[in-house]
Every structure is written in structure tokens, then in C-alpha cells.
Design an enzyme around this catalytic site. Structure first.
Site, PDB file in Angstrom:
ATOM      1  CD  GLU A 234       6.161 -35.750  20.143  1.00 60.88           C
ATOM      2  OE1 GLU A 234       7.081 -34.918  20.086  1.00 60.88           O
ATOM      3  OE2 GLU A 234       4.979 -35.461  19.861  1.00 60.88           O
TER       4      GLU A 234
ATOM      5  CD  GLU B 121       1.464 -34.457  20.788  1.00 61.96           C
ATOM      6  OE1 GLU B 121       2.015 -33.760  19.892  1.00 61.96           O
ATOM      7  OE2 GLU B 121       1.927 -34.587  21.921  1.00 61.96           O
TER       8      GLU B 121
END
Length: 573
Positions: free
Chosen positions: A423, A512
Site C-alpha cells: 500500500e 487484503e
């Protein structure tokens, strides 16, 4: 006056009649050559064209014209021809086609005269071939037999089936996977472990030890796929370097189990003048080695001449296996005591090699001095790969430690889906400063791990979408991951389609997720993730529960015929 008007009218009519009957007048119309093909996009025989909706551009050397009713005269194989048009005054014919599959040979044929140039001069026939992109068949680093088998397994199932996965809960465990089993009677195929508590593991914390690979090995021995990530916690501030002002004692003395001591008391003949230039706020620094790992506990001790604590708590100083020194800060009273009477150094299960006065190197507090948040640290990601900076020292030493832990998995024959620096483009982690530093760190880690022989790693890069400039490059990445929270199935499928279009040669994973549409709904909407992995459940700041995937969600997932569970995963031996 009236007669005069009539005469003029008759004269003009006669002149017009004469001109109209003159059939011998010649008009020169300039000759214009037919349009010539300049280029096509994609180029002829291109081999890595994205699948899905594709725009083909056919460019000529002059403006051209195309009648939309002539679309039926154009032939396209390998997919569906949707439209063709010349937009405005242009030398480009733009065609839209849809090619749903990878590795498809496509052929476009435009007959002569279907496209026209000025004065309706026919453009020559055009024939174009290209092939849609294939998935990368070879991992970028992994060459170990079991890692290659794992990658091949992912390739074989991609877009046909999806692996179920679960995140370890904070520590080094499979607790959440066990709960999924309790709910559904099946284990997820994949479990993700996190090296986020590296500093604690290195310090010998009793609740986390990445050197003990038992949970990971047990999972792998039961055909579970292993994924690892790294919530990389760094110090919040730059460390101070050790500074020695005076040497009090040097040598080697094993403390045993509080059996031996270094007696530096004036009453025993020690010259305490060594403390004359010391001042309150300086430290007594004790250098140590040989912290016996077999024992598992170590203590240092700095006492006054009366064998009581020199300062509060200094009589017993807890040590970790990683320590090479410990220090006690001199108060005004403690300084006066050592000047007058000296001190005693002792402890257990280590060897003392020196006692000094000075300022110790920073020893970070594990409870307060580490973070992954960029607004809580002065750690500059741009300096992580710059030699000589404190950030580079942390970067390289931490990488070396994790490489050592990953080597334990390699030696155990465990292939790993490795997902660092996740991320990044979100910028909520310190490794998300900017695209340049992110790519530099990724490539530095890749090259270092390769040099360490970690050929069991399959590299997973996490996109935030729209962050192509953050991408390290095809030669450094095997799989593209996407982390999605609080989105419905349609949004998840849209994200999948966008990522698959951008990185058409790479496998794409829902690396995720939390509070997203059911897997059955995502699959129906077109999301073909290679795996999905809900985050572990936890608690909010107010103590309220945070549930990322409840029992209903998991039962829906595990009931689908295309969802792979652990019992269906073959051995990677």
C-alpha cells in the site's frame, strides 16, 4: 423606359444561353495520390497487447474518410469488432475491438477502397496481426523446486479458481485460520504471517520469535500455502552514537550466575580518580558479550560500595540476547558516591569486557520508540538507500535480520509469497514517501535477497490503482496485489478489471480485504482474484469489535466450487 428594360433582359438571356451551350470549355482538377499507410497501433506482430477492449489506430499520410456502413467489410478474427470511425478531420482510422482471452492471435483486414482519401482516392488494403499478452510463465527470482511448483500452481488455477486465505492475528500464528475451520469445517488454503514485530523478536521478547518457524512449518506440512508480509516498524528518531569519555576498567570477566563481580571499590585499592572529570548526567557504560542463549535470561548490575543499587533499579538490569552493552545514568548523589567510594559490577550469564564513563548509543524503547506511521518518525525513506545515513543503517540491518528469518523457511523447503512495502502509494506508511524512494527500496531489497540466495520467494507488489509510476517493474514483480476494504462486490470486480488491464501479464490477488462483497458476488461480477485474504478481526479504540469477515461471509466463500481450501492444495515438494 419600359421598352429599354425589356431590351436589356433579352440581351442578358441571350448571353447566358450562349455560355451554357459552350461544351468545349476544359477544367483542370488536380490529381491527388491515394493515402499511404504510415503506422498502426499496435504495431504489426506485437506480442504483448492487453486483452479486453482494445483501440486499434491505423494512421495514413493524409486525411481519410470512412463510411460507418462499411464496417461489415472489415474483417477481424480473435475477438469482436465493435466500431470503426474517423473522428473529425483526421488521418487516423480508429477501430475498437474486444479480445477476451490472453495469448490470442488477432488479425485485422481492411480491403482496398474501404478507406478513402481526398477526391475519393482508395486507400490500399491493410492487414495487421498481433497477439494479446500472456501471463509471465517464470518467476522473477524463485528457482527453488517448491517455489516454481507453487507459481505454476497459481498459473494453472488463475481465473478458473480462487485460493482462500487468512491473515495471522498480530503474532506468529494461525489462530484466525482455526476459527475459519470452526465455522466452515475447512481451512483456508493460505495463511499470511507478518514480520511486523521484528525489533521485539530480535530483542528476545517472550511472546514473539520469528526464529521459531514451528507455526509456519506446521501450516506448510499440511499443504497450506505460506504468505509473508512486513509491517516495517522503524525508530521514531535518529540514534545517538556512543561516546566514551574515560575508561574505568577493561578485561574479561564471566559473571556466571551472580558468582563473579568486578570490584572497583576504593576500599579494595581501586583508584577512583578516574571519576574526577565525570559529571551528573554522564553514564556508567558496561560492555558485555557471550550472553548464553541456552540459558535464555541475562542480567547486569551496577552497585555502590555498600553492594546496594547505585541508582534506583541499577542493582538488577534486565538484558536481551542482542545487547552488547547497558548503561546507568549518574545522578548527583551517585556521582559523589563513585568519586568517594567506587562501585561494583556484576550480574549473570554473560561476560563483562569493559566499564566506561560516557554517553551510550541510543537504546530504543520497544514500547514507545518504534512506528510505521510517517508522521511519527523522522525516518526519511529517501535516505534508506543512501549509504552513511542512519536510515540506511536501519534499512540494511533490518533487511539482514529478515533475510535470516526467511532463510529458515527456505532451508525448511517452504516457498513464500513475499509481500513487502504494501500500500505504498496510499502514503499512510513511512515507505510511501514518494514513487522514487519506494522503487529504490524495493529494488535494493530484491537485489539483496537475491544475493542472499532466497530463491524461495515469489514477489507480490500491492497497487493502490492509478499508481503505475510506483511500480518497480516487471523484472522485480511476480504478482500484483490489491487491498480493498468496505467496498461492494461490483466495486471489487471493477478494481480487478482495471488492475488486470494495466498489468495484463501478471497474476492479480485480493491481497487484503475487509467488509467487502461476498466472494460469490465478486465472482459473479467478474473478479477472478488468484486468492483472497481477509484481515484479522480486532478492536477499535473504544473497545468495540472490528469484524472484517464474519461467519456468514466465510460460509458463502467456502461453499463455492471454485474456492480452493487447504485440503485441496497439492504438495509442493
Amino acid at each position: 423606359m419600359k421598352n429599354m428594360n425589356i431590351k436589356w433582359t433579352l440581351l442578358l438571356a441571350a448571353m447566358f444561353s450562349f455560355a451554357a451551350c459552350d461544351t468545349d470549355v476544359e477544367y483542370d482538377i488536380p490529381e491527388v495520390e491515394a493515402p499511404v499507410l504510415v503506422s498502426t497501433t499496435p504495431e504489426a506482430n506485437a506480442a504483448k497487447v492487453k486483452k479486453g477492449e482494445i483501440t486499434i489506430e491505423v494512421k495514413y499520410d493524409k486525411n481519410v474518410f470512412f463510411a460507418t456502413e462499411d464496417l461489415k467489410q472489415i474483417s477481424f478474427t480473435g475477438g469482436t469488432l465493435i466500431s470503426a470511425d474517423v473522428y473529425g478531420s483526421s488521418n487516423v482510422l480508429a477501430l475498437t475491438v474486444n479480445v477476451p482471452e490472453r495469448e490470442t492471435l488477432c488479425t485485422l483486414s481492411i480491403p482496398e477502397g474501404v478507406v478513402l482519401g481526398p477526391n475519393k482516392m482508395p486507400a490500399p488494403a491493410v492487414s495487421l496481426q498481433f497477439t494479446t499478452i500472456a501471463l509471465d510463465k517464470t518467476p522473477v527470482m524463485a528457482v527453488s523446486t517448491n517455489a516454481v511448483k507453487l507459481y505454476d500452481y497459481l498459473l494453472a488455477n488463475y481465473e478458473k479458481k480462487v485460493l482462500s486465505g487468512m491473515m495471522a492475528k498480530e503474532s506468529w500464528n494461525t489462530d484466525m485460520a482455526e476459527r475459519v475451520y470452526e465455522w466452515t469445517g475447512k481451512y483456508p488454503a493460505l495463511n499470511t504471517f507478518d514480520y511486523g514485530h521484528l525489533a521485539w523478536s530480535l530483542a528476545g521478547a517472550n511472546w514473539i520469535n520469528y526464529g521459531d518457524i514451528t507455526p509456519v512449518k506446521n501450516w506448510a506440512d499440511n499443504h497450506g500455502i505460506v504468505s509473508c508480509m512486513w509491517h516495517w516498524n522503524v525508530p521514531k528518531f535518529a540514534p545517538l552514537e556512543e561516546s566514551i569519555a574515560a575508561t574505568v576498567w577493561e578485561g574479561e570477566k564471566s559473571t556466571g550466575n551472580w558468582a563473579e563481580s568486578i570490584d572497583l571499590r576504593k576500599s579494595e585499592g581501586f583508584d577512583t580518580s578516574v571519576f574526577d572529570n565525570a559529571k551528573a548526567g554522564d553514564y556508567i557504560i558496561v560492555k558485555v558479550k557471550d550472553l548464553d542463549a541456552a540459558v535464555g535470561w541475562w542480567q547486569g548490575s551496577v552497585k555502590n560500595a555498600s553492594w546496594t543499587d547505585l541508582v534506583t533499579g541499577s542493582g538488577v538490569v534486565e538484558l536481551t540476547s542482542a545487547q552488547t552493552s547497558y548503561a546507568v545514568r549518574l545522578t548527583e548523589d551517585a556521582l559523589n558516591e563513585v568519586k568517594e567510594n567506587g562501585l561494583v559490577i556484576s550480574g549473570c550469564n554473560h561476560t563483562v569486557t569493559g566499564v566506561y564513563i560516557g554517553t551510550p548509543a541510543t537504546v530504543y524503547d520497544l514500547g514507545t520508540d518504534y512506528t510505521y506511521k510517517p508522521d511519527e518518525t523522522t525516518f526519511d525513506a529517501a535516505n534508506a538507500t543512501v549509504e552513511g545515513t542512519w536510515e540506511n543503517k536501519v534499512f540494511t540491518s533490518d533487511m539482514a535480520a529478515v533475510a535470516g528469518y526467511l532463510k529458515l523457511l527456505k532451508d525448511a523447503g517452504i516457498p513464500v509469497l513475499w509481500r513487502p512495502f504494501h500500500e505504498a502509494a496510499g502514503k499512510w506508511f513511512w515507505w510511501g514517501k514518494d514513487a522514487a524512494s519506494h522503487k529504490a527500496m524495493w529494488i535494493a531489497m530484491f537485489n539483496y535477497f537475491k544475493a542472499q540466495g532466497l530463491d524461495n520467494l515469489i514477489w507480490v507488489w500491492t497497487t493502490e490503482t492509478g499508481d503505475e509510476d510506483w511500480y518497480p517493474g516487471d523484472q522485480y514483480v511476480d504478482i500484483i496485489g490489491r487491498d480493498i476494504y468496505s467496498k461492494d462486490a461490483e466495486t471489487c470486480a471493477s478494481q480487478y478489471a482495471a488492475i488486470s488491464a494495466t498489468y495484463g501479464n501478471k497474476i492479480v490477488a485480493l491481497s487484503e480485504c475487509g467488509t467487502v462483497g461476498k466472494i460469490s458476488e465478486q465472482w459473479a461480477a467478474g473478479a477472478r482474484w488468484t486468492w483472497f485474504m481477509p484481515w484479522y478481526d480486532g478492536e477499535g479504540e473504544d473497545g468495540s469489535p472490528i469484524v472484517h469477515a464474519d461467519e456468514v461471509w466465510w460460509k458463502d466463500a467456502m461453499e463455492q466450487s471454485y474456492v480452493i481450501t487447504r485440503d485441496e492444495v497439492p504438495s509442493m515438494e
